[in-house]
Design a protein around this motif. Structure first.
Motif, PDB file in Angstrom:
ATOM      1  N   ASP A  53      34.176  14.828 -29.226  1.00  0.00           N
ATOM      2  CA  ASP A  53      32.714  14.800 -29.160  1.00  0.00           C
ATOM      3  C   ASP A  53      32.148  14.055 -30.355  1.00  0.00           C
ATOM      4  O   ASP A  53      32.815  13.901 -31.385  1.00  0.00           O
ATOM      5  CB  ASP A  53      32.164  16.233 -29.129  1.00  0.00           C
ATOM      6  CG  ASP A  53      30.715  16.300 -28.683  1.00  0.00           C
ATOM      7  OD1 ASP A  53      30.232  15.334 -28.058  1.00  0.00           O
ATOM      8  OD2 ASP A  53      30.054  17.318 -28.958  1.00  0.00           O
ATOM      9  N   VAL A  54      30.920  13.626 -30.229  1.00  0.00           N
ATOM     10  CA  VAL A  54      30.182  13.021 -31.328  1.00  0.00           C
ATOM     11  C   VAL A  54      28.798  13.665 -31.368  1.00  0.00           C
ATOM     12  O   VAL A  54      28.186  13.892 -30.318  1.00  0.00           O
ATOM     13  CB  VAL A  54      30.082  11.480 -31.175  1.00  0.00           C
ATOM     14  CG1 VAL A  54      29.384  11.089 -29.896  1.00  0.00           C
ATOM     15  CG2 VAL A  54      29.380  10.867 -32.374  1.00  0.00           C
ATOM     16  N   THR A  55      28.340  14.015 -32.558  1.00  0.00           N
ATOM     17  CA  THR A  55      27.019  14.628 -32.714  1.00  0.00           C
ATOM     18  C   THR A  55      26.274  13.965 -33.860  1.00  0.00           C
ATOM     19  O   THR A  55      26.852  13.669 -34.906  1.00  0.00           O
ATOM     20  CB  THR A  55      27.111  16.142 -33.004  1.00  0.00           C
ATOM     21  OG1 THR A  55      27.917  16.344 -34.168  1.00  0.00           O
ATOM     22  CG2 THR A  55      27.695  16.898 -31.843  1.00  0.00           C
ATOM     23  N   THR A  95      25.065   6.326 -30.997  1.00  0.00           N
ATOM     24  CA  THR A  95      25.702   7.621 -30.754  1.00  0.00           C
ATOM     25  C   THR A  95      25.807   7.898 -29.258  1.00  0.00           C
ATOM     26  O   THR A  95      26.832   8.387 -28.774  1.00  0.00           O
ATOM     27  CB  THR A  95      24.934   8.748 -31.463  1.00  0.00           C
ATOM     28  OG1 THR A  95      24.853   8.443 -32.861  1.00  0.00           O
ATOM     29  CG2 THR A  95      25.614  10.088 -31.281  1.00  0.00           C
ATOM     30  N   ALA A  96      24.759   7.557 -28.515  1.00  0.00           N
ATOM     31  CA  ALA A  96      24.789   7.754 -27.062  1.00  0.00           C
ATOM     32  C   ALA A  96      25.848   6.860 -26.417  1.00  0.00           C
ATOM     33  O   ALA A  96      26.570   7.296 -25.514  1.00  0.00           O
ATOM     34  CB  ALA A  96      23.411   7.472 -26.470  1.00  0.00           C
ATOM     35  N   PRO A 151      26.712  10.216 -37.774  1.00  0.00           N
ATOM     36  CA  PRO A 151      27.262  11.137 -36.782  1.00  0.00           C
ATOM     37  C   PRO A 151      28.594  11.723 -37.240  1.00  0.00           C
ATOM     38  O   PRO A 151      29.308  11.125 -38.045  1.00  0.00           O
ATOM     39  CB  PRO A 151      27.480  10.269 -35.544  1.00  0.00           C
ATOM     40  CG  PRO A 151      26.865   8.960 -35.829  1.00  0.00           C
ATOM     41  CD  PRO A 151      26.634   8.850 -37.283  1.00  0.00           C
ATOM     42  N   GLN A 195      21.419   9.675 -22.358  1.00  0.00           N
ATOM     43  CA  GLN A 195      22.545   9.340 -21.487  1.00  0.00           C
ATOM     44  C   GLN A 195      22.519   7.847 -21.190  1.00  0.00           C
ATOM     45  O   GLN A 195      21.515   7.313 -20.745  1.00  0.00           O
ATOM     46  CB  GLN A 195      22.466  10.147 -20.190  1.00  0.00           C
ATOM     47  CG  GLN A 195      22.637  11.635 -20.386  1.00  0.00           C
ATOM     48  CD  GLN A 195      24.025  11.979 -20.892  1.00  0.00           C
ATOM     49  OE1 GLN A 195      25.004  11.372 -20.504  1.00  0.00           O
ATOM     50  NE2 GLN A 195      24.096  12.953 -21.765  1.00  0.00           N
ATOM     51  N   ILE A 204      33.366   8.239 -24.998  1.00  0.00           N
ATOM     52  CA  ILE A 204      34.228   9.418 -25.125  1.00  0.00           C
ATOM     53  C   ILE A 204      34.370  10.110 -23.784  1.00  0.00           C
ATOM     54  O   ILE A 204      35.459  10.514 -23.386  1.00  0.00           O
ATOM     55  CB  ILE A 204      33.679  10.372 -26.207  1.00  0.00           C
ATOM     56  CG1 ILE A 204      33.795   9.725 -27.591  1.00  0.00           C
ATOM     57  CG2 ILE A 204      34.411  11.711 -26.175  1.00  0.00           C
ATOM     58  CD1 ILE A 204      33.039  10.474 -28.674  1.00  0.00           C
ATOM     59  N   ARG A 205      33.263  10.247 -23.066  1.00  0.00           N
ATOM     60  CA  ARG A 205      33.307  10.893 -21.752  1.00  0.00           C
ATOM     61  C   ARG A 205      34.112  10.061 -20.746  1.00  0.00           C
ATOM     62  O   ARG A 205      34.842  10.604 -19.917  1.00  0.00           O
ATOM     63  CB  ARG A 205      31.895  11.108 -21.202  1.00  0.00           C
ATOM     64  CG  ARG A 205      31.024  11.982 -22.051  1.00  0.00           C
ATOM     65  CD  ARG A 205      31.406  13.443 -21.964  1.00  0.00           C
ATOM     66  NE  ARG A 205      30.624  14.221 -22.908  1.00  0.00           N
ATOM     67  CZ  ARG A 205      31.120  14.829 -23.957  1.00  0.00           C
ATOM     68  NH1 ARG A 205      32.418  14.770 -24.212  1.00  0.00           N
ATOM     69  NH2 ARG A 205      30.359  15.529 -24.775  1.00  0.00           N
ATOM     70  N   ILE A 233      32.238  13.082 -35.749  1.00  0.00           N
ATOM     71  CA  ILE A 233      33.099  12.989 -34.575  1.00  0.00           C
ATOM     72  C   ILE A 233      34.152  14.083 -34.670  1.00  0.00           C
ATOM     73  O   ILE A 233      34.824  14.224 -35.692  1.00  0.00           O
ATOM     74  CB  ILE A 233      33.752  11.594 -34.477  1.00  0.00           C
ATOM     75  CG1 ILE A 233      32.660  10.524 -34.405  1.00  0.00           C
ATOM     76  CG2 ILE A 233      34.671  11.525 -33.267  1.00  0.00           C
ATOM     77  CD1 ILE A 233      33.181   9.116 -34.368  1.00  0.00           C
ATOM     78  N   GLU A 235      29.203   8.356 -27.260  1.00  0.00           N
ATOM     79  CA  GLU A 235      29.426   9.563 -26.464  1.00  0.00           C
ATOM     80  C   GLU A 235      29.793   9.209 -25.018  1.00  0.00           C
ATOM     81  O   GLU A 235      30.688   9.830 -24.430  1.00  0.00           O
ATOM     82  CB  GLU A 235      28.194  10.459 -26.477  1.00  0.00           C
ATOM     83  CG  GLU A 235      28.418  11.753 -25.725  1.00  0.00           C
ATOM     84  CD  GLU A 235      27.232  12.688 -25.801  1.00  0.00           C
ATOM     85  OE1 GLU A 235      27.474  13.902 -25.938  1.00  0.00           O
ATOM     86  OE2 GLU A 235      26.095  12.214 -25.708  1.00  0.00           O
ATOM     87  N   SER A 236      29.149   8.204 -24.455  1.00  0.00           N
ATOM     88  CA  SER A 236      29.484   7.812 -23.084  1.00  0.00           C
ATOM     89  C   SER A 236      30.910   7.257 -23.008  1.00  0.00           C
ATOM     90  O   SER A 236      31.610   7.485 -22.017  1.00  0.00           O
ATOM     91  CB  SER A 236      28.474   6.796 -22.549  1.00  0.00           C
ATOM     92  OG  SER A 236      28.592   5.564 -23.214  1.00  0.00           O
TER      93      SER A 236
END
Length: 149
Positions: free
Chosen positions: A97-99, A134-135, A107, A4, A141-142, A109, A138-139
């Motif tokens: 999302d991304v993983t 990636t983190a 990653p 995070q 995206i959130r 998406i 993701e932040s």
């Protein structure tokens, strides 16, 4: 699961480091090698053959350039995925999302239309750097998207 982190400031671009060095290094080596070969090659090869040798080297270098230019760009409106073959542009509400799973080359998406696109600009082989990128993505995206918490 990515760590995070707080959303980074925009605009931001993620690019692979090692893949770019390899792609552009080999591209230069191949073009120089093709030119040297064309200059040193003897009969029965004529000028058109030599030109085609250099043209082939340039074609291979172009393919390597396509691999070396990959990146992920984020700005206030959304993200741009520049992959080897295509460039995709998405707004933040479209991104879900991304993983990045262990062993993945890059990653993935997920988007609201059901598509999943690989983000080649973040190379999984650059382990810690890829996890951090990636983190960060993701932040973003959130923070910017309509993704669920």
């Amino acid at each position: 699961m990515p760590e995070q982190v707080n959303p980074p400031s925009l605009p931001l671009t993620w690019r692979p480091v090692r893949a770019r060095y390899v792609a552009y290094g080999f591209a230069a080596l191949i073009v120089v090698g093709a030119i040297v070969m064309a200059l040193l090659i003897s009969e029965p090869f004529k000028l058109p053959d030599k030109i085609m040798i250099v043209a082939f080297g340039c074609a291979v270098a172009w393919v390597l350039h396509r691999l070396g230019r990959v990146r992920v760009e984020a700005d206030e409106e959304g993200i741009t995925l520049v992959n080897a073959l295509r460039t995709h542009r998405y707004t933040w509400p479209e991104v879900l999302d991304v993983t990045l799973l262990e062993g993945d080359p890059w990653p993935k998406i997920d988007f609201s239309d059901g598509m999943t696109v690989g983000a080649m600009g973040i190379q999984g082989s650059e382990k810690a750097r890829a996890r951090r990128a990636t983190a960060e993505l993701e932040s973003l995206i959130r923070a910017k998207g309509e993704a669920s918490e």
